[in-house]
Design an enzyme around this catalytic site. Structure first.
Site, mmCIF file in Angstrom:
data_model
loop_
_atom_site.group_PDB
_atom_site.id
_atom_site.type_symbol
_atom_site.label_atom_id
_atom_site.label_comp_id
_atom_site.label_asym_id
_atom_site.label_seq_id
_atom_site.Cartn_x
_atom_site.Cartn_y
_atom_site.Cartn_z
ATOM 1 N N THR A 171 0.521 -1.268 -2.967
ATOM 2 C CA THR A 171 -0.214 -1.940 -3.973
ATOM 3 C C THR A 171 0.929 -2.526 -5.155
ATOM 4 O OG1 THR A 171 -2.150 -0.908 -3.618
ATOM 5 C CG2 THR A 171 -1.762 -1.460 -6.001
ATOM 6 N N GLY A 201 -11.338 -0.060 -3.676
ATOM 7 C CA GLY A 201 -10.746 1.214 -4.270
ATOM 8 C C GLY A 201 -10.543 1.198 -5.831
ATOM 9 N N GLY A 223 -1.864 4.572 -4.980
ATOM 10 C CA GLY A 223 -2.043 5.527 -4.211
ATOM 11 C C GLY A 223 -3.394 5.553 -3.649
ATOM 12 N N GLY A 225 -7.051 5.695 -3.323
ATOM 13 C CA GLY A 225 -7.931 5.092 -4.372
ATOM 14 C C GLY A 225 -9.179 6.084 -4.507
HETATM 15 N N1 ASP Z 1 -5.195 2.248 -4.612
HETATM 16 C C1 ASP Z 1 -5.044 1.413 -3.592
HETATM 17 C C2 ASP Z 1 -6.604 1.280 -2.851
HETATM 18 O O1 ASP Z 1 -7.116 2.667 -2.987
HETATM 19 C C3 ASP Z 1 -4.003 1.565 -2.558
HETATM 20 C C4 ASP Z 1 -2.768 1.785 -2.902
HETATM 21 O O2 ASP Z 1 -2.272 1.956 -4.012
HETATM 22 O O3 ASP Z 1 -1.802 1.860 -1.971
HETATM 23 O O4 ASP Z 1 -7.228 0.549 -2.668
#
Ligand code: ASP
Length: 301
Positions: A171, A201, A223, A225
């Site tokens: 992300t 997420g 991270g 979600g």
């Molecule tokens: N937080 C994001 C999600 O859960 C994924 C990520 O940050 O890598 O969609």
């Protein structure tokens, strides 16, 4: 609000197990994003423009899990989420599960500035994009060959961890403070790999993947979600800032809260209300970078 503040900018390209072969591209992407945002801030431009410009660079770079090159969902499609928030007004705009918008951060900003609602999803969000004159792309244009291959392996291997986790990437997010002292934060993502169609997420949810309040600071998270949502991570980090913690302490405290209460992993970047950057992560790596006080660019993984 002070008449003239020193502008600040911090970006991230996700918290994940960045493989050695991706490190150079991650550094380069974060640098280009910072250059785009810094250029705007240095000529007196708005934090909102700097955040949008920095995130567009990262969305267009297939190295990151945002915009083009995002993870595919179980149906083999890209579904994108994004949010932007203005700390001066507490206004935010968010979109989720869009498939035909190359730069969802642009659409999130349009929602914030020109829509009576704060969040739009799916077909309704795409209809709003068209009404606002944002070009719609074909869903296939967002798919990168690397992700197609990874998706094939992952689905074929029934999500065995060696396939599932070996191709995760990150992300993106940015937080800027401009010369007028305005703080803006934004986050954009393709979400988790092989997610269910329709899964959303933390990233586009106010207070979870992003928060900005001029009285505290601005935050963008990355991270897992489903864990980040439980502790409303971005707002929690902003609350640590509000309670007087220094930028680096507040970031660390938020990541520790995530670990303690959810066992989840992730990371975040922030600027406090004076523009001091902070960051923390509990994953093996996080891609991030910021403009140092002397105007130079620092990137790290
Ligand atoms: N937080 C994001 C999600 O859960 C994924 C990520 O940050 O890598 O969609």
């Amino acid at each position: 609000m002070p008449n003239s503040c020193k502008p600040s900018l911090i970006v991230h390209g996700g918290a994940w197990a960045i493989p050695d072969e991706a490190v150079a591209a991650v550094h380069a992407g974060c640098r280009r994003a910072l250059e785009a945002g810094r250029e705007i801030l240095e000529r007196g431009g708005a934090a909102m423009d700097a955040v949008e410009a920095a995130i567009i660079v990262l969305e267009d770079d297939p190295t990151f899990d945002a915009g083009t090159g995002s993870h595919l969902n179980r149906d083999g499609r890209v579904q994108l989420d994004a949010i932007v928030m203005d700390g001066s007004t507490l206004e935010a705009g968010a979109v989720a599960a869009v498939e035909r918008v190359r730069n969802p951060i642009r659409l999130a900003r349009k929602v914030m500035e020109s829509c009576e609602h704060m969040m739009l999803v799916g077909a309704g969000a795409e209809q709003f994009a068209a009404e606002q004159g944002l070009p719609l792309c074909q869903p296939e244009e967002l798919i990168h060959e690397r992700e197609k291959k990874a998706w094939g392996k992952c689905m074929g291997g029934n999500h065995l961890s060696e396939f599932h986790f070996s191709h995760q990437h990150g992300t993106v997010g940015a937080v800027a403070r401009d010369a007028q002292g305005r703080i803006v934060a934004g986050t954009s993502t393709g979400g988790t790999c092989c997610k269910r169609p329709g899964r959303v997420g933390d990233s586009p949810l106010i207070g979870c993947g992003c928060y900005a309040d001029a009285e505290a600071g601005g935050v963008s998270c990355t991270g897992w979600g489903e864990a980040i949502m439980k502790v409303v991570l971005a707002k929690s980090a902003a609350d640590f800032l509000r309670s007087g913690q220094m930028a680096s302490q507040a970031a660390q405290a938020a990541v520790e809260l995530l670990a303690r209460r959810t066992k989840g992993t992730g990371g975040l970047i922030l600027l406090d209300r004076d523009g001091i950057p902070g960051f923390a992560f509990s994953t093996p790596h996080m891609a991030y970078g910021y403009v140092a006080p002397d105007g130079s660019i620092v990137t790290a993984v």
